[in-house]
Design an enzyme around this catalytic site. Structure first.
Site, short mmCIF file in Angstrom:
data_model
loop_
_atom_site.label_atom_id
_atom_site.label_comp_id
_atom_site.label_asym_id
_atom_site.label_seq_id
_atom_site.Cartn_x
_atom_site.Cartn_y
_atom_site.Cartn_z
CE LYS A 15 -1.97 20.33 -16.29
NZ LYS A 15 -1.27 21.36 -15.49
CE1 TYR A 58 -14.99 -0.94 7.71
CE2 TYR A 58 -15.09 0.19 5.61
CZ TYR A 58 -14.74 -0.92 6.35
OH TYR A 58 -14.15 -1.99 5.74
#
Length: 370
Positions: free
Chosen positions: A40, A260
């Site tokens: 999956k 940042y």
């Protein structure tokens, strides 16, 4: 093996031979039970068609996906004898599933009725898996519906019941009492379906012991090299290697704020390397200032916040000849790094593995199309 892609700045290397050996090792552990392959989420992000072909060549005959679209893609590369199961059940038209020779996992009484009606319309028995909920409260027949179905066996009569399954909620915690409680509930539920085959164990469930193996096990994460026994050493071979090229190097003085919000400040004059990998590629933002990467055998710290497309390393401890523009840096490698990084990020290896983005050039090593 010659590298087929020389222009990529980041690369996810997938060792299909190691993946296949992992599956074979698990299959050997559980014999005479059968070992399926859970593919999956595009085989946990590694390419479902390539993975399924390699597993099929190794002897895997049962494959599990989440949704019908993934199952239909497998049908283009697997022979008709291979069984492809849809874990999320009847979320597509019943005719589409039957036409593609897909087997739904029936998760409630309504799905049982709908699939049986489809079998009657098509005038043939349709394969099915029955999912009993033993404690996840997610998918599967709750106890009341299980009892109703057991009291009305005619509801299953049009179907070819491949097996009855349930799913363990705490298998990665072997001391957790819930594992024994679910095993007891599953055994009790199986008495309502005499003669049916049974499936309970996922990757970690395999390592709980033979009592959990039943007729079929359904490993996923362990096949892809993740640790199914988090409290101990990883018994599986590593399957992935994530790496990126340095795209810029700069020399900076002590006191330089990086990234940042300036969450990292250099303590000395050093060299910083920028890599073209960020949280948009599935490398978690939470790993800023917490993770390490590797240049050869040397660990180098990830410094500053992870940006959308970029991350920064402090490479001041390495000579320029070993770390320069174009140098490959390993972000994930070996048996433990996937799970270790996930733990530092406050998540699990499953999430990190399946989040690795589409911008990485995929390079598959080994494997076979059968």
């Amino acid at each position: 093996m010659t590298d087929p892609i020389d222009v990529s700045a980041s690369r996810l290397v997938i060792d299909l031979d190691a993946l296949t050996r992992n599956w074979q090792a698990l299959a050997g552990m559980v014999r005479p039970a059968e070992c399926a392959g859970v593919v999956k989420a595009d085989a946990y992000g590694l390419g479902a068609t390539r993975v399924a072909q390699s597993l099929a060549h190794a002897g895997c005959r049962r494959f599990f996906v989440a949704n019908p679209d993934g199952a239909a893609a497998l049908r283009t590369v697997l022979d008709d004898a291979a069984r492809v199961y849809v874990l999320n059940g009847l979320i597509a038209a019943t005719g589409d599933l039957a036409a593609h020779n897909l087997v739904p996992v029936l998760n409630d009484l309504g799905q049982v009725v709908r699939w049986a009606d489809a079998a009657r319309r098509l005038e043939r028995r349709l394969g099915a898996v029955l999912h009993i909920d033993t404690g996840m409260a997610r998918l599967g027949l709750p106890p009341a519906e299980t009892a109703r179905l057991a009291a009305s066996p005619e509801l299953l009569a049009p179907l070819d019941l491949h097996f009855v399954m349930s799913h363990l909620s705490c298998a990665s915690e072997p001391e957790e009492a819930e594992n024994h409680r679910q095993l007891k509930l599953f055994r009790h539920a199986m008495r309502s379906f005499p003669g049916a085959s049974a499936s309970l164990a996922n990757s970690s469930g395999i390592f709980l012991g033979e009592a959990w193996h039943h007729d079929l096990v359904r490993p996923g994460y362990a096949v892809y090299g993740g640790n199914p026994t988090p409290s101990g050493a990883n018994p599986m071979e590593p399957v992935i290697r994530l790496k990126a090229r340095i795209i810029q190097v700069r020399e900076v003085p002590a006191g330089t704020r990086v990234g940042y919000s300036g969450t990292y400040t250099t303590k000395r004059a050093t060299r910083l390397a920028t890599l073209p990998v960020g949280y948009a590629d599935g490398y978690p933002r939470a790993l800023g200032n917490l993770a390490h990467a590797f240049i050869g055998d040397r660990a180098v710290p990830v410094v500053g916040h992870i940006s959308m497309d970029l991350m920064t390393l402090d490479i001041g401890g390495l000579p320029e000849a070993r770390a320069h523009v174009g140098t490959w840096v390993d972000l994930i490698r070996g048996r433990t790094m996937l799970d270790d990084l996930a733990g530092r990020a406050g998540t699990i290896g499953y999430e990190l593995l399946t989040s690795l983005g589409a911008r990485y050039a995929r390079q598959w090593l080994g494997g076979t199309c059968g």
